[in-house]
Design a protein around this motif. Structure first.
Motif, PDB file in Angstrom:
ATOM      1  N   LYS A  66       0.808  -1.222   0.000  1.00 56.37           N
ATOM      2  CA  LYS A  66       0.000   0.000   0.000  1.00 56.37           C
ATOM      3  C   LYS A  66       0.842   1.273   0.000  1.00 56.37           C
ATOM      4  O   LYS A  66       0.297   2.379   0.110  1.00 56.37           O
ATOM      5  N   ALA A  67       2.145   1.147  -0.148  1.00 52.98           N
ATOM      6  CA  ALA A  67       3.000   2.326  -0.123  1.00 52.98           C
ATOM      7  C   ALA A  67       2.728   3.223  -1.325  1.00 52.98           C
ATOM      8  O   ALA A  67       2.545   2.747  -2.446  1.00 52.98           O
ATOM      9  N   ASP A  68       2.716   4.529  -1.084  1.00 48.90           N
ATOM     10  CA  ASP A  68       2.554   5.493  -2.170  1.00 48.90           C
ATOM     11  C   ASP A  68       3.876   5.782  -2.868  1.00 48.90           C
ATOM     12  O   ASP A  68       3.889   6.247  -4.010  1.00 48.90           O
ATOM     13  N   ALA A  69       4.970   5.516  -2.181  1.00 47.92           N
ATOM     14  CA  ALA A  69       6.305   5.682  -2.756  1.00 47.92           C
ATOM     15  C   ALA A  69       7.273   4.811  -1.972  1.00 47.92           C
ATOM     16  O   ALA A  69       7.002   4.423  -0.835  1.00 47.92           O
ATOM     17  N   ILE A  70       8.417   4.526  -2.589  1.00 47.88           N
ATOM     18  CA  ILE A  70       9.395   3.612  -2.002  1.00 47.88           C
ATOM     19  C   ILE A  70      10.796   4.182  -2.152  1.00 47.88           C
ATOM     20  O   ILE A  70      11.128   4.766  -3.195  1.00 47.88           O
ATOM     21  N   VAL A  71      11.604   4.006  -1.119  1.00 48.83           N
ATOM     22  CA  VAL A  71      13.030   4.312  -1.180  1.00 48.83           C
ATOM     23  C   VAL A  71      13.796   3.031  -0.856  1.00 48.83           C
ATOM     24  O   VAL A  71      13.558   2.412   0.179  1.00 48.83           O
ATOM     25  N   ILE A  72      14.706   2.635  -1.734  1.00 52.26           N
ATOM     26  CA  ILE A  72      15.602   1.512  -1.464  1.00 52.26           C
ATOM     27  C   ILE A  72      16.984   2.096  -1.203  1.00 52.26           C
ATOM     28  O   ILE A  72      17.543   2.796  -2.051  1.00 52.26           O
ATOM     29  N   LEU A  73      17.526   1.801  -0.026  1.00 54.60           N
ATOM     30  CA  LEU A  73      18.753   2.449   0.428  1.00 54.60           C
ATOM     31  C   LEU A  73      19.998   1.596   0.179  1.00 54.60           C
ATOM     32  O   LEU A  73      19.947   0.556  -0.456  1.00 54.60           O
ATOM     33  N   GLY A  74      21.130   2.074   0.694  1.00 58.20           N
ATOM     34  CA  GLY A  74      22.418   1.471   0.423  1.00 58.20           C
ATOM     35  C   GLY A  74      22.706   0.236   1.242  1.00 58.20           C
ATOM     36  O   GLY A  74      21.920  -0.176   2.101  1.00 58.20           O
ATOM     37  N   VAL A 111       7.782  -0.835 -11.203  1.00 57.48           N
ATOM     38  CA  VAL A 111       7.699  -0.618 -12.644  1.00 57.48           C
ATOM     39  C   VAL A 111       6.314  -1.000 -13.155  1.00 57.48           C
ATOM     40  O   VAL A 111       5.692  -0.260 -13.935  1.00 57.48           O
ATOM     41  N   GLU A 112       5.814  -2.140 -12.728  1.00 60.78           N
ATOM     42  CA  GLU A 112       4.506  -2.613 -13.187  1.00 60.78           C
ATOM     43  C   GLU A 112       3.385  -1.653 -12.777  1.00 60.78           C
ATOM     44  O   GLU A 112       2.447  -1.425 -13.545  1.00 60.78           O
ATOM     45  N   ARG A 113       3.497  -1.079 -11.579  1.00 63.48           N
ATOM     46  CA  ARG A 113       2.429  -0.234 -11.052  1.00 63.48           C
ATOM     47  C   ARG A 113       2.686   1.253 -11.247  1.00 63.48           C
ATOM     48  O   ARG A 113       1.830   2.078 -10.913  1.00 63.48           O
ATOM     49  N   ALA A 114       3.861   1.618 -11.736  1.00 63.24           N
ATOM     50  CA  ALA A 114       4.278   3.019 -11.830  1.00 63.24           C
ATOM     51  C   ALA A 114       4.302   3.679 -10.455  1.00 63.24           C
ATOM     52  O   ALA A 114       3.942   4.843 -10.287  1.00 63.24           O
ATOM     53  N   THR A 115       4.740   2.928  -9.455  1.00 69.72           N
ATOM     54  CA  THR A 115       4.895   3.468  -8.111  1.00 69.72           C
ATOM     55  C   THR A 115       6.171   4.311  -8.049  1.00 69.72           C
ATOM     56  O   THR A 115       7.230   3.854  -8.467  1.00 69.72           O
ATOM     57  N   PRO A 116       6.106   5.534  -7.532  1.00 70.07           N
ATOM     58  CA  PRO A 116       7.318   6.343  -7.398  1.00 70.07           C
ATOM     59  C   PRO A 116       8.380   5.617  -6.577  1.00 70.07           C
ATOM     60  O   PRO A 116       8.098   5.112  -5.490  1.00 70.07           O
ATOM     61  N   ARG A 242       5.590  14.734  -4.939  1.00 68.22           N
ATOM     62  CA  ARG A 242       4.842  15.239  -6.092  1.00 68.22           C
ATOM     63  C   ARG A 242       4.407  14.099  -7.012  1.00 68.22           C
ATOM     64  O   ARG A 242       3.287  14.101  -7.536  1.00 68.22           O
ATOM     65  N   GLU A 243       5.297  13.148  -7.201  1.00 71.92           N
ATOM     66  CA  GLU A 243       4.952  12.004  -8.047  1.00 71.92           C
ATOM     67  C   GLU A 243       3.854  11.154  -7.416  1.00 71.92           C
ATOM     68  O   GLU A 243       2.954  10.661  -8.108  1.00 71.92           O
ATOM     69  N   ALA A 244       3.920  10.974  -6.091  1.00 73.58           N
ATOM     70  CA  ALA A 244       2.895  10.186  -5.403  1.00 73.58           C
ATOM     71  C   ALA A 244       1.549  10.878  -5.459  1.00 73.58           C
ATOM     72  O   ALA A 244       0.509  10.229  -5.658  1.00 73.58           O
ATOM     73  N   GLU A 245       1.553  12.189  -5.300  1.00 75.06           N
ATOM     74  CA  GLU A 245       0.295  12.933  -5.377  1.00 75.06           C
ATOM     75  C   GLU A 245      -0.282  12.871  -6.789  1.00 75.06           C
ATOM     76  O   GLU A 245      -1.506  12.745  -6.968  1.00 75.06           O
ATOM     77  N   LEU A 249      -3.971  11.348  -7.954  1.00 79.86           N
ATOM     78  CA  LEU A 249      -4.944  12.087  -8.774  1.00 79.86           C
ATOM     79  C   LEU A 249      -5.354  11.262  -9.998  1.00 79.86           C
ATOM     80  O   LEU A 249      -6.522  11.222 -10.373  1.00 79.86           O
ATOM     81  N   LEU A 250      -4.396  10.596 -10.604  1.00 84.70           N
ATOM     82  CA  LEU A 250      -4.690   9.791 -11.784  1.00 84.70           C
ATOM     83  C   LEU A 250      -5.564   8.595 -11.435  1.00 84.70           C
ATOM     84  O   LEU A 250      -6.361   8.129 -12.264  1.00 84.70           O
TER      85      LEU A 250
END
Length: 252
Positions: A66-74, A111-116, A242-245, A249-250
């Motif tokens: 359910k994440a609106d965006a993801i960060v993968i760290l080092g 990639v499949e979901r266009a998740t930021p 901004r990308e998640a918002e 909207l889409l």
């Protein structure tokens, strides 16, 4: 700072929750992760933190669903079998295969979901490998991309990178010439499907990638390091917001 909606959910993904074999490195990585989490929370994100090696692919996909965006760290090197290379290269350390598989799975779903998605250091490399790209296993001790034979807290080294002027990253980081902090001995080789290089180091190696059409970005450097120029991490997190918002909207 962008006025974030408080309902935006950010999943921050690390390699492992604990490295008993390398306590100094574990403490160093924890500092960078903690700064990412803190900065995101201060910006208004609802942040969840997940260790890929602890969870494995199926569980990591579930808890970040359910994440609106993801960060993968080092973190540690990706096992070379994931990009067609062999073990035994210079500078090779411990591999976390469960983390590799889990983070690659999350990147592919993004990639499949266009998740930021933002990848930092290893995360940047995960994105490239997930999309079929390769890595240069070792740049050599004299590459200038990290300090060697120093305490772990001194491993980061400053250097300038050049960004494509028309790139989203150049907009977010305030220009085409940017000073960054890095600590890596590998680099992106052949680009994965749909990815374009938008940042280069002094020796021509790729320092930043963007997807041609999707909200997916990778940076080889460490904007989350305390020694990084002010505003770098904030700018990248604002871009994710901004990308998640826009995605919300889409979908509405």
């Amino acid at each position: 700072m962008h006025d974030l909606h408080t309902d935006l959910r950010l999943a921050v993904i690390e390699v492992a929750s604990m490295r008993e074999h390398a306590p100094d490195y574990d403490e160093f990585v924890a500092q960078l992760i903690g700064r990412t989490v803190s900065e995101a929370e201060n910006a208004g994100w609802q942040v969840s933190r997940h260790a890929a090696a602890d969870l494995g692919a199926e569980a990591l996909l579930e808890v970040t669903d359910k994440a609106d965006a993801i960060v993968i760290l080092g973190g540690e090197d990706i096992h070379p079998r994931h990009y067609g290379e062999e073990v035994g290269y210079p500078g090779e350390g411990v591999h976390y295969d469960d983390a590799d598989l889990a983070q690659i799975a999350v990147a592919r779903r993004a990639v499949e979901r266009a998740t930021p998605l933002l990848g930092i250091c290893r995360g940047h490399q995960v994105i490239n490998v997930a999309l079929g790209g390769t890595l240069i296993p070792d740049l050599g001790d004299e590459s200038g991309h990290r300090n060697i034979d120093v305490p772990i807290e001194d491993v980061l080294t400053p250097h300038e990178i050049q960004l494509e002027r028309s790139s989203t990253l150049a907009l977010r980081l305030g220009g085409a010439a940017v000073t960054v902090q890095s600590a890596h001995h590998q680099a992106v080789g052949r680009l994965g499907e749909g990815l374009i290089a938008v940042g280069w180091s002094h020796d021509g190696h790729v320092e930043a990638i963007e997807h041609e059409v999707l909200p997916i970005t990778g940076v080889q450097f460490h904007p989350e390091a305390p020694s990084s120029p002010a505003g770098q991490l904030a700018g990248l997190l604002e871009g994710l917001a901004r990308e998640a918002e826009r995605a919300q909207l889409l979908a509405a």
